[in-house]
Scaffold this motif. Structure first.
Motif, mmCIF file in Angstrom:
data_model
loop_
_atom_site.group_PDB
_atom_site.id
_atom_site.type_symbol
_atom_site.label_atom_id
_atom_site.label_comp_id
_atom_site.label_asym_id
_atom_site.label_seq_id
_atom_site.Cartn_x
_atom_site.Cartn_y
_atom_site.Cartn_z
ATOM 1 N N GLU A 184 0.828 -1.200 0.000
ATOM 2 C CA GLU A 184 0.000 0.000 0.000
ATOM 3 C C GLU A 184 0.866 1.256 0.000
ATOM 4 O OE1 GLU A 184 -0.366 -2.409 2.220
ATOM 5 O OE2 GLU A 184 -2.391 -3.239 2.022
ATOM 6 N N GLU A 185 1.931 1.246 0.784
ATOM 7 C CA GLU A 185 2.807 2.406 0.839
ATOM 8 C C GLU A 185 3.549 2.595 -0.469
ATOM 9 O OE1 GLU A 185 6.691 3.994 3.313
ATOM 10 O OE2 GLU A 185 5.233 2.732 4.358
ATOM 11 N N LEU A 186 3.956 1.502 -1.105
ATOM 12 C CA LEU A 186 4.640 1.605 -2.397
ATOM 13 C C LEU A 186 3.676 2.094 -3.466
ATOM 14 C CD1 LEU A 186 7.365 1.088 -3.818
ATOM 15 C CD2 LEU A 186 6.488 -1.180 -4.428
ATOM 16 N N ARG A 187 2.478 1.557 -3.467
ATOM 17 C CA ARG A 187 1.467 1.959 -4.454
ATOM 18 C C ARG A 187 1.170 3.450 -4.368
ATOM 19 N NH1 ARG A 187 -3.942 -0.153 -2.574
ATOM 20 N NH2 ARG A 187 -3.656 1.705 -1.272
ATOM 21 N N ASP A 188 1.153 3.968 -3.146
ATOM 22 C CA ASP A 188 0.807 5.372 -2.928
ATOM 23 C C ASP A 188 2.034 6.243 -2.700
ATOM 24 O OD1 ASP A 188 -1.862 4.601 -3.068
ATOM 25 O OD2 ASP A 188 -1.999 4.272 -0.904
ATOM 26 N N ALA A 189 3.203 5.783 -3.150
ATOM 27 C CA ALA A 189 4.450 6.487 -2.823
ATOM 28 C C ALA A 189 4.451 7.924 -3.323
ATOM 29 C CB ALA A 189 5.646 5.722 -3.384
ATOM 30 N N VAL A 190 3.980 8.153 -4.538
ATOM 31 C CA VAL A 190 3.978 9.517 -5.078
ATOM 32 C C VAL A 190 3.036 10.403 -4.266
ATOM 33 C CG1 VAL A 190 3.376 10.940 -7.066
ATOM 34 C CG2 VAL A 190 4.683 8.834 -7.398
ATOM 35 N N ALA A 191 1.885 9.885 -3.907
ATOM 36 C CA ALA A 191 0.931 10.662 -3.110
ATOM 37 C C ALA A 191 1.473 10.936 -1.710
ATOM 38 C CB ALA A 191 -0.399 9.913 -3.016
ATOM 39 N N ARG A 192 2.276 10.020 -1.169
ATOM 40 C CA ARG A 192 2.821 10.175 0.173
ATOM 41 C C ARG A 192 4.073 11.052 0.203
ATOM 42 N NH1 ARG A 192 1.624 5.624 3.864
ATOM 43 N NH2 ARG A 192 0.011 4.314 2.932
ATOM 44 N N THR A 197 13.998 12.914 -5.099
ATOM 45 C CA THR A 197 14.447 13.021 -3.717
ATOM 46 C C THR A 197 13.306 12.752 -2.745
ATOM 47 O OG1 THR A 197 16.076 14.681 -4.391
ATOM 48 C CG2 THR A 197 15.575 14.541 -2.053
ATOM 49 N N ALA A 198 12.138 13.306 -3.028
ATOM 50 C CA ALA A 198 10.990 13.124 -2.138
ATOM 51 C C ALA A 198 10.541 11.668 -2.107
ATOM 52 C CB ALA A 198 9.842 14.024 -2.580
ATOM 53 N N LEU A 199 10.558 10.999 -3.253
ATOM 54 C CA LEU A 199 10.158 9.588 -3.290
ATOM 55 C C LEU A 199 11.066 8.726 -2.427
ATOM 56 C CD1 LEU A 199 9.076 8.865 -6.978
ATOM 57 C CD2 LEU A 199 7.758 8.409 -4.904
ATOM 58 N N LEU A 200 12.345 9.047 -2.438
ATOM 59 C CA LEU A 200 13.282 8.269 -1.634
ATOM 60 C C LEU A 200 13.071 8.489 -0.139
ATOM 61 C CD1 LEU A 200 16.497 8.661 -3.806
ATOM 62 C CD2 LEU A 200 15.101 6.597 -3.498
ATOM 63 N N GLY A 201 12.257 9.479 0.223
ATOM 64 C CA GLY A 201 11.876 9.679 1.617
ATOM 65 C C GLY A 201 10.716 8.816 2.056
ATOM 66 N N VAL A 202 10.103 8.082 1.123
ATOM 67 C CA VAL A 202 9.034 7.131 1.442
ATOM 68 C C VAL A 202 9.692 5.771 1.665
ATOM 69 C CG1 VAL A 202 6.906 6.042 0.622
ATOM 70 C CG2 VAL A 202 7.378 8.445 0.061
ATOM 71 N N ALA A 203 9.540 5.220 2.846
ATOM 72 C CA ALA A 203 10.322 4.039 3.227
ATOM 73 C C ALA A 203 10.171 2.876 2.244
ATOM 74 C CB ALA A 203 9.920 3.604 4.633
ATOM 75 N N ALA A 204 8.952 2.584 1.828
ATOM 76 C CA ALA A 204 8.750 1.446 0.927
ATOM 77 C C ALA A 204 9.436 1.675 -0.408
ATOM 78 C CB ALA A 204 7.256 1.201 0.718
ATOM 79 N N PHE A 205 9.378 2.923 -0.904
ATOM 80 C CA PHE A 205 10.051 3.184 -2.170
ATOM 81 C C PHE A 205 11.562 3.151 -1.991
ATOM 82 C CE2 PHE A 205 11.924 5.512 -5.629
ATOM 83 C CZ PHE A 205 11.258 4.977 -6.718
ATOM 84 N N ASP A 225 13.200 1.263 -0.034
ATOM 85 C CA ASP A 225 13.566 -0.150 -0.035
ATOM 86 C C ASP A 225 13.586 -0.707 -1.457
ATOM 87 O OD1 ASP A 225 13.755 -0.113 2.703
ATOM 88 O OD2 ASP A 225 11.766 -0.998 3.055
ATOM 89 N N PHE A 226 12.578 -0.334 -2.242
ATOM 90 C CA PHE A 226 12.533 -0.789 -3.639
ATOM 91 C C PHE A 226 13.731 -0.253 -4.412
ATOM 92 C CE2 PHE A 226 11.327 -0.164 -8.072
ATOM 93 C CZ PHE A 226 10.806 -1.412 -8.415
ATOM 94 N N ALA A 227 14.061 1.015 -4.196
ATOM 95 C CA ALA A 227 15.195 1.635 -4.891
ATOM 96 C C ALA A 227 16.497 0.939 -4.541
ATOM 97 C CB ALA A 227 15.270 3.119 -4.535
ATOM 98 N N ALA A 228 16.671 0.614 -3.270
ATOM 99 C CA ALA A 228 17.896 -0.067 -2.853
ATOM 100 C C ALA A 228 17.965 -1.480 -3.440
ATOM 101 C CB ALA A 228 17.968 -0.119 -1.331
ATOM 102 N N ALA A 229 16.833 -2.154 -3.455
ATOM 103 C CA ALA A 229 16.804 -3.528 -3.964
ATOM 104 C C ALA A 229 17.116 -3.599 -5.449
ATOM 105 C CB ALA A 229 15.433 -4.155 -3.685
ATOM 106 N N HIS A 230 16.810 -2.523 -6.192
ATOM 107 C CA HIS A 230 16.987 -2.529 -7.646
ATOM 108 C C HIS A 230 18.048 -1.534 -8.122
ATOM 109 C CE1 HIS A 230 13.616 -5.285 -8.302
ATOM 110 N NE2 HIS A 230 13.004 -4.634 -7.321
ATOM 111 N N SER A 231 18.845 -1.036 -7.194
ATOM 112 C CA SER A 231 19.972 -0.148 -7.526
ATOM 113 C C SER A 231 19.524 1.042 -8.379
ATOM 114 C CB SER A 231 21.079 -0.934 -8.245
ATOM 115 O OG SER A 231 21.532 -2.001 -7.454
ATOM 116 N N LEU A 232 18.436 1.680 -7.964
ATOM 117 C CA LEU A 232 17.945 2.835 -8.713
ATOM 118 C C LEU A 232 18.850 4.043 -8.474
ATOM 119 C CD1 LEU A 232 14.063 2.732 -8.187
ATOM 120 C CD2 LEU A 232 15.475 1.524 -9.875
ATOM 121 N N ALA A 233 18.950 4.893 -9.497
ATOM 122 C CA ALA A 233 19.779 6.090 -9.412
ATOM 123 C C ALA A 233 19.152 7.199 -10.248
ATOM 124 C CB ALA A 233 21.196 5.800 -9.896
ATOM 125 N N TYR A 234 19.623 8.429 -10.043
ATOM 126 C CA TYR A 234 19.165 9.549 -10.858
ATOM 127 C C TYR A 234 20.200 10.658 -10.797
ATOM 128 C CZ TYR A 234 17.879 12.130 -6.592
ATOM 129 O OH TYR A 234 17.907 12.787 -5.384
#
Length: 450
Positions: A22-30, A144-152, A154-163
């Motif tokens: 739920e937190e990942l699904r709503d990450a942009v809204a959160r 930057t704001a998305l990376l402040g959402v814990a679930a996102f 975690d997803f970013a770390a698991a998939h080595s996301l960068a920008y």
């Protein structure tokens, strides 16, 4: 589609042991967006970021660097350095061309945004917008704001996301360009973010979001219009009494030409720049190469002999079939365009946002004939259709994944590739992906992955 976009949609819908779906699904809204950015963009954001492969982005960005060099070499290569002949070939009227050359330095700053579709095999360039007036350079705020959402996170770390943070890279360029005009002892430049007269009304919200993003980089931007600038006794420009070291141009040449007071107001800006008192960044010269017909010159076989085999290969790799239409267009070219209606799109050379564009596959034969007549009179660019690869995007309200397409905007600064953003529509939402021409268009920040 990329595997990661499907993975993200599945996780948002189903969840797993490690991620709260739920937190990942709503990450942009959160996401806790900065206030001015929130006001400007929140309602326009796609409910998820856009994912792209790092290796593809870096390869395309390298090609864009090379394409920029080819574009700015066109007057010398094709017209013996005669800027007037070059401008005439583009279809610019003399008054417009003269304004673009005002305070020109012979080579514009490497700053702009290249818009491209991924067609399933690679990125194909749609247009190359050069100059400081391109939009979207603050979109990394959303990353930057998305990376402040814990679930996102975690997803970013698991998939080595960068920008890449476009605003941070631009800030470094602004400091460097303003340095010659800094008042003695000043640690940071004072910068005017300047619109054309009347421009703050429609664009003020976006300007304030950009101002906020640059403040986070330690730069003070003061918002104003060209008619508010004043020249001080020392030759430096001021805005509301504050001396400006640099003017960051947020207006185009057409705004000055269409405004009876615009040219006179801008003249003091050019004088201050020429005297080295207040730097104009970027100069209007960028418009000579952002014109879409410049892309047509790169791919037109009439000029093939001016390029090496490697340069021709670069153009073919990046650019779809593109030809300038105008008074000098061969009759055979116009005949070919009539026959290839369903494979072509017609774009105004100096247009933006998809406005005044003719989409061949959405026209009847009669409409297309009329469009070609307009294109020939006004100097349009005919370009081969690029069919973008769709990606799944989960609708948080319904829990269903829908197919969306995106025009990726790749930013370049003097340091090379400087990040990206995405403008996205539903795959069945029409041919033009752009906020100006399609109110259903959504913006998204972009993350790269291995």
């Amino acid at each position: 589609m990329t595997l990661l976009s499907r993975t993200y949609a599945d996780l948002c819908r189903q969840g797993n042991e490690e991620l709260q779906h739920e937190e990942l699904r709503d990450a942009v809204a959160r996401a806790a967006l900065p206030p001015a950015f929130d006001t400007a963009w929140r309602r326009h954001l796609l409910p998820q970021p856009w994912f792209v492969q790092e290796v593809e982005v870096r390869s395309f960005a390298q090609d864009l660097d090379g394409l920029f060099d080819l574009l700015v070499s066109l007057p010398e290569r094709l017209f013996d350095g005669d800027a007037e002949r070059y401008a005439k070939e583009l279809g610019l009227d003399p008054r417009h061309a003269a304004l673009l050359r005002r305070s020109a330095e012979g080579r514009p700053a490497r700053l702009g945004r290249a818009d491209a579709y991924h067609d399933g095999t690679g990125y194909r360039l749609l247009e190359f917008n050069l100059g400081s007036e391109v939009g979207g350079m603050d979109m990394a705020v959303c990353n930057t704001a998305l990376l402040g959402v814990a679930a996102f996170a975690d997803f970013a770390a698991a998939h080595s996301l960068a920008y890449e943070d476009t605003a941070a890279l631009l800030a470094a360029d602004l400091r460097e360009r303003a340095r010659p005009a800094l008042a003695g002892g000043a640690a940071e430049p004072v910068i005017g973010l300047i619109e054309g007269n009347g421009g703050i009304g429609p664009y003020g919200t976006l300007m304030r979001a950009f101002q906020e993003a640059m403040a986070a980089q330690g730069l003070e931007l003061r918002i104003g219009e060209v008619g508010q600038l004043r020249t001080r006794p020392d030759g430096k420009l001021s805005l509301d009494g504050a001396a400006l070291d640099l003017v960051l141009r947020n207006f185009g040449a057409s705004q000055l030409l269409d405004d009876p007071a615009g040219m006179a107001a801008a003249e003091q800006l050019f004088r201050a720049h020429d005297a080295g008192r207040t730097v104009l960044f970027t100069s209007l010269e960028s418009g000579l190469y952002a014109h879409k017909n410049a892309l047509g010159l790169l791919s037109d076989p009439r000029w093939a002999g001016a390029f090496t085999a490697a340069e021709r290969a670069l153009v073919a790799r990046v650019l779809p079939w593109s030809r300038p239409l105008g008074g000098g267009a061969p009759a055979a070219l116009l005949d070919a365009c009539r026959e290839r209606r369903e494979r072509l799109i017609l774009k105004p050379g100096a247009g933006h946002g998809g406005l005044d564009t003719f989409v061949g596959w959405e026209c009847t034969d009669a409409e297309w004939r009329a469009a070609l007549a307009v294109a020939g009179e006004r100097g349009y660019l005919a370009q081969e259709r690029v069919v973008p690869r769709p990606e799944p995007v989960l609708d948080p309200a319904t829990g269903r994944a829908e197919e969306w397409i995106a025009a990726l905007g790749f930013f370049l600064t003097s340091r090379g590739y400087a990040g990206a953003h995405a403008r996205a529509n539903r795959a069945d939402g029409g041919a033009i992906v752009g906020m100006s021409s399609n109110p259903d268009t959504r913006m998204a920040c972009v993350f790269t992955h291995p």
